[in-house]
Motif scaffolding. Structure first.
Motif, PDB file in Angstrom:
ATOM      1  N   ARG A 147       0.829  -1.214   0.000  1.00 17.82           N
ATOM      2  CA  ARG A 147       0.000   0.000   0.000  1.00 17.82           C
ATOM      3  C   ARG A 147       0.864   1.265   0.000  1.00 17.82           C
ATOM      4  NH1 ARG A 147      -2.414   3.832  -0.760  1.00 17.82           N
ATOM      5  NH2 ARG A 147      -4.426   4.518   0.038  1.00 17.82           N
ATOM      6  N   LEU A 148       2.053   1.173   0.596  1.00 16.13           N
ATOM      7  CA  LEU A 148       2.957   2.330   0.626  1.00 16.13           C
ATOM      8  C   LEU A 148       3.441   2.731  -0.768  1.00 16.13           C
ATOM      9  CD1 LEU A 148       5.262   1.626   3.715  1.00 16.13           C
ATOM     10  CD2 LEU A 148       3.435   3.309   3.512  1.00 16.13           C
ATOM     11  N   LEU A 149       3.297   1.831  -1.725  1.00 15.09           N
ATOM     12  CA  LEU A 149       3.783   2.094  -3.078  1.00 15.09           C
ATOM     13  C   LEU A 149       2.718   2.714  -3.979  1.00 15.09           C
ATOM     14  CD1 LEU A 149       5.776  -1.221  -3.595  1.00 15.09           C
ATOM     15  CD2 LEU A 149       6.628   0.998  -2.823  1.00 15.09           C
ATOM     16  N   SER A 150       1.524   2.946  -3.419  1.00 14.37           N
ATOM     17  CA  SER A 150       0.431   3.520  -4.206  1.00 14.37           C
ATOM     18  C   SER A 150       0.728   4.974  -4.569  1.00 14.37           C
ATOM     19  CB  SER A 150      -0.878   3.450  -3.412  1.00 14.37           C
ATOM     20  OG  SER A 150      -1.187   2.105  -3.109  1.00 14.37           O
ATOM     21  N   LYS A 151       0.148   5.403  -5.665  1.00 16.83           N
ATOM     22  CA  LYS A 151       0.388   6.762  -6.166  1.00 16.83           C
ATOM     23  C   LYS A 151      -0.110   7.844  -5.212  1.00 16.83           C
ATOM     24  CE  LYS A 151       2.092   5.709 -10.283  1.00 16.83           C
ATOM     25  NZ  LYS A 151       3.448   6.031 -10.669  1.00 16.83           N
ATOM     26  N   ASP A 152      -1.101   7.535  -4.365  1.00 20.73           N
ATOM     27  CA  ASP A 152      -1.632   8.556  -3.460  1.00 20.73           C
ATOM     28  C   ASP A 152      -0.794   8.726  -2.192  1.00 20.73           C
ATOM     29  OD1 ASP A 152      -2.360   6.101  -2.384  1.00 20.73           O
ATOM     30  OD2 ASP A 152      -4.327   6.792  -1.696  1.00 20.73           O
ATOM     31  N   VAL A 153       0.264   7.946  -2.034  1.00 15.28           N
ATOM     32  CA  VAL A 153       1.157   8.085  -0.889  1.00 15.28           C
ATOM     33  C   VAL A 153       2.281   9.027  -1.293  1.00 15.28           C
ATOM     34  CG1 VAL A 153       2.672   6.886   0.736  1.00 15.28           C
ATOM     35  CG2 VAL A 153       0.595   5.757  -0.084  1.00 15.28           C
ATOM     36  N   GLU A 154       2.231  10.240  -0.750  1.00 13.71           N
ATOM     37  CA  GLU A 154       3.218  11.270  -1.097  1.00 13.71           C
ATOM     38  C   GLU A 154       3.912  11.744   0.172  1.00 13.71           C
ATOM     39  OE1 GLU A 154       1.567  14.400  -3.474  1.00 13.71           O
ATOM     40  OE2 GLU A 154       0.322  12.997  -4.606  1.00 13.71           O
ATOM     41  N   PHE A 155       5.185  11.428   0.293  1.00 21.86           N
ATOM     42  CA  PHE A 155       5.960  11.816   1.467  1.00 21.86           C
ATOM     43  C   PHE A 155       6.407  13.263   1.352  1.00 21.86           C
ATOM     44  CE2 PHE A 155       6.243   7.259   1.479  1.00 21.86           C
ATOM     45  CZ  PHE A 155       6.285   6.920   2.815  1.00 21.86           C
ATOM     46  N   LYS A 156       6.447  13.943   2.497  1.00 25.41           N
ATOM     47  CA  LYS A 156       6.950  15.315   2.509  1.00 25.41           C
ATOM     48  C   LYS A 156       8.467  15.329   2.370  1.00 25.41           C
ATOM     49  CE  LYS A 156       6.922  19.667   4.951  1.00 25.41           C
ATOM     50  NZ  LYS A 156       6.404  20.435   6.084  1.00 25.41           N
ATOM     51  N   HIS A 157       9.147  14.482   3.171  1.00 26.58           N
ATOM     52  CA  HIS A 157      10.618  14.449   3.161  1.00 26.58           C
ATOM     53  C   HIS A 157      11.113  13.006   3.344  1.00 26.58           C
ATOM     54  CE1 HIS A 157      10.986  18.768   3.315  1.00 26.58           C
ATOM     55  NE2 HIS A 157      10.244  18.822   4.386  1.00 26.58           N
ATOM     56  N   LEU A 158      10.793  12.123   2.419  1.00 23.05           N
ATOM     57  CA  LEU A 158      11.232  10.736   2.554  1.00 23.05           C
ATOM     58  C   LEU A 158      12.754  10.667   2.463  1.00 23.05           C
ATOM     59  CD1 LEU A 158      10.500   7.748   2.850  1.00 23.05           C
ATOM     60  CD2 LEU A 158      10.327   7.626   0.356  1.00 23.05           C
ATOM     61  N   GLY A 159      13.357  10.045   3.464  1.00 28.62           N
ATOM     62  CA  GLY A 159      14.809   9.918   3.482  1.00 28.62           C
ATOM     63  C   GLY A 159      15.292   8.491   3.360  1.00 28.62           C
ATOM     64  N   LEU A 160      14.547   7.557   3.982  1.00 30.27           N
ATOM     65  CA  LEU A 160      14.993   6.160   4.026  1.00 30.27           C
ATOM     66  C   LEU A 160      13.827   5.236   3.753  1.00 30.27           C
ATOM     67  CD1 LEU A 160      17.109   3.931   4.763  1.00 30.27           C
ATOM     68  CD2 LEU A 160      16.398   4.241   7.156  1.00 30.27           C
ATOM     69  N   ALA A 161      14.028   4.298   2.849  1.00 34.69           N
ATOM     70  CA  ALA A 161      13.071   3.230   2.598  1.00 34.69           C
ATOM     71  C   ALA A 161      13.715   1.924   3.061  1.00 34.69           C
ATOM     72  CB  ALA A 161      12.714   3.149   1.122  1.00 34.69           C
ATOM     73  N   ILE A 162      13.082   1.273   4.034  1.00 30.06           N
ATOM     74  CA  ILE A 162      13.542  -0.015   4.531  1.00 30.06           C
ATOM     75  C   ILE A 162      12.617  -1.064   3.923  1.00 30.06           C
ATOM     76  CG2 ILE A 162      13.896  -1.448   6.573  1.00 30.06           C
ATOM     77  CD1 ILE A 162      14.126   1.269   8.158  1.00 30.06           C
ATOM     78  N   ARG A 181      11.528   9.515  -4.816  1.00 27.23           N
ATOM     79  CA  ARG A 181      12.481  10.589  -4.555  1.00 27.23           C
ATOM     80  C   ARG A 181      13.861  10.080  -4.947  1.00 27.23           C
ATOM     81  NH1 ARG A 181      11.847  15.205  -0.552  1.00 27.23           N
ATOM     82  NH2 ARG A 181      13.938  16.014  -0.474  1.00 27.23           N
ATOM     83  N   GLY A 182      14.547  10.812  -5.762  1.00 24.02           N
ATOM     84  CA  GLY A 182      15.842  10.367  -6.276  1.00 24.02           C
ATOM     85  C   GLY A 182      16.924  10.246  -5.235  1.00 24.02           C
ATOM     86  N   ASP A 183      16.746  10.904  -4.079  1.00 20.18           N
ATOM     87  CA  ASP A 183      17.803  10.861  -3.072  1.00 20.18           C
ATOM     88  C   ASP A 183      17.431  10.005  -1.860  1.00 20.18           C
ATOM     89  OD1 ASP A 183      15.868  12.575  -2.138  1.00 20.18           O
ATOM     90  OD2 ASP A 183      17.246  14.154  -1.507  1.00 20.18           O
ATOM     91  N   VAL A 184      16.538   9.044  -2.059  1.00 23.49           N
ATOM     92  CA  VAL A 184      16.121   8.155  -0.975  1.00 23.49           C
ATOM     93  C   VAL A 184      17.178   7.084  -0.741  1.00 23.49           C
ATOM     94  CG1 VAL A 184      14.413   6.420  -0.299  1.00 23.49           C
ATOM     95  CG2 VAL A 184      13.672   8.528  -1.378  1.00 23.49           C
ATOM     96  N   ASP A 185      17.533   6.894   0.528  1.00 23.21           N
ATOM     97  CA  ASP A 185      18.419   5.792   0.891  1.00 23.21           C
ATOM     98  C   ASP A 185      17.584   4.530   0.969  1.00 23.21           C
ATOM     99  OD1 ASP A 185      21.284   6.843   2.130  1.00 23.21           O
ATOM    100  OD2 ASP A 185      19.714   8.357   2.131  1.00 23.21           O
TER     101      ASP A 185
END
Length: 193
Positions: A147-162, A181-185
């Motif tokens: 569900r986190l991968l859905s288009k309606d999930v928009e992070f303000k400042h996503l930094g890390l995806a585990i 986000r291109g700079d996501v760890d």
């Protein structure tokens, strides 16, 4: 071609180094009820070295069940959150996401971290509140399923995806996180070599 373009973009992308809060990180370490293994300590040191640089991390932690992969992910999450960014913790099933939420809530109970869980079974009213919190940045860490991968999930400042049990997700699903986000760890956890 799209994957090559994405990886080329990530190779030249920079993000601010994650400084975190060394005192809070030490408290979290001290509260860990087990003795770290040499591999855990080495891996934590490597993650923190990645975070001190400006190139987005793309790391896989592989180890048997019960060997402390989640603890390393929690420590990484605290560093990113205390540096002002959000964390997405992706699990392949709702049951596993709920288990992670329970563990993370327990580890972060004494810390100023706002957690939430999002899955396909989240009630609509609660889902709307969570999506708003992710978008406005009031939620620091969200644990969830596909569900986190859905288009309606928009992070303000996503930094890390585990990504837990990363081999259970398809390439397109994992790349969707990177596209957010291109700079996501990216920190992938796997018990399957």
């Amino acid at each position: 071609r799209q994957l090559l373009e994405l990886y080329a973009k990530r190779s030249v992308t920079a993000r601010p180094a994650y400084i975190g809060d060394p005192l809070l990180e030490q408290v979290l370490r001290d509260q860990f009820p087990f003795e770290e293994t040499p591999d855990q300590l080495r891996c934590e040191k490597e993650i923190l070295r990645d975070f001190s640089g400006t190139k987005p991390m793309d790391r896989v932690i592989c180890g048997d069940v019960g060997f402390g992969k989640t603890e390393l992910a929690i420590r990484a999450a605290l560093r990113v959150i205390m540096s002002g960014r959000q964390v997405a913790f992706l699990s392949p099933t709702t049951i596993l996401a709920a288990q992670h939420l329970k563990t993370i809530e327990q580890r972060f109970k004494d810390f100023p971290v706002r957690l939430s869980m999002l899955s396909r079974i989240t009630p609509p009213k609660q889902m709307k509140e969570i999506l708003t919190g992710i978008t406005n940045g009031s939620i620091d860490c969200v644990i969830g399923t596909h569900r986190l991968l859905s288009k309606d999930v928009e992070f303000k400042h996503l930094g890390l995806a585990i990504i837990d049990e990363e081999q259970r997700f398809g390439v397109k699903q994992k790349e969707r996180l990177k596209e957010m986000r291109g700079d996501v760890d990216i920190l992938s956890l796997s018990a399957t070599p």
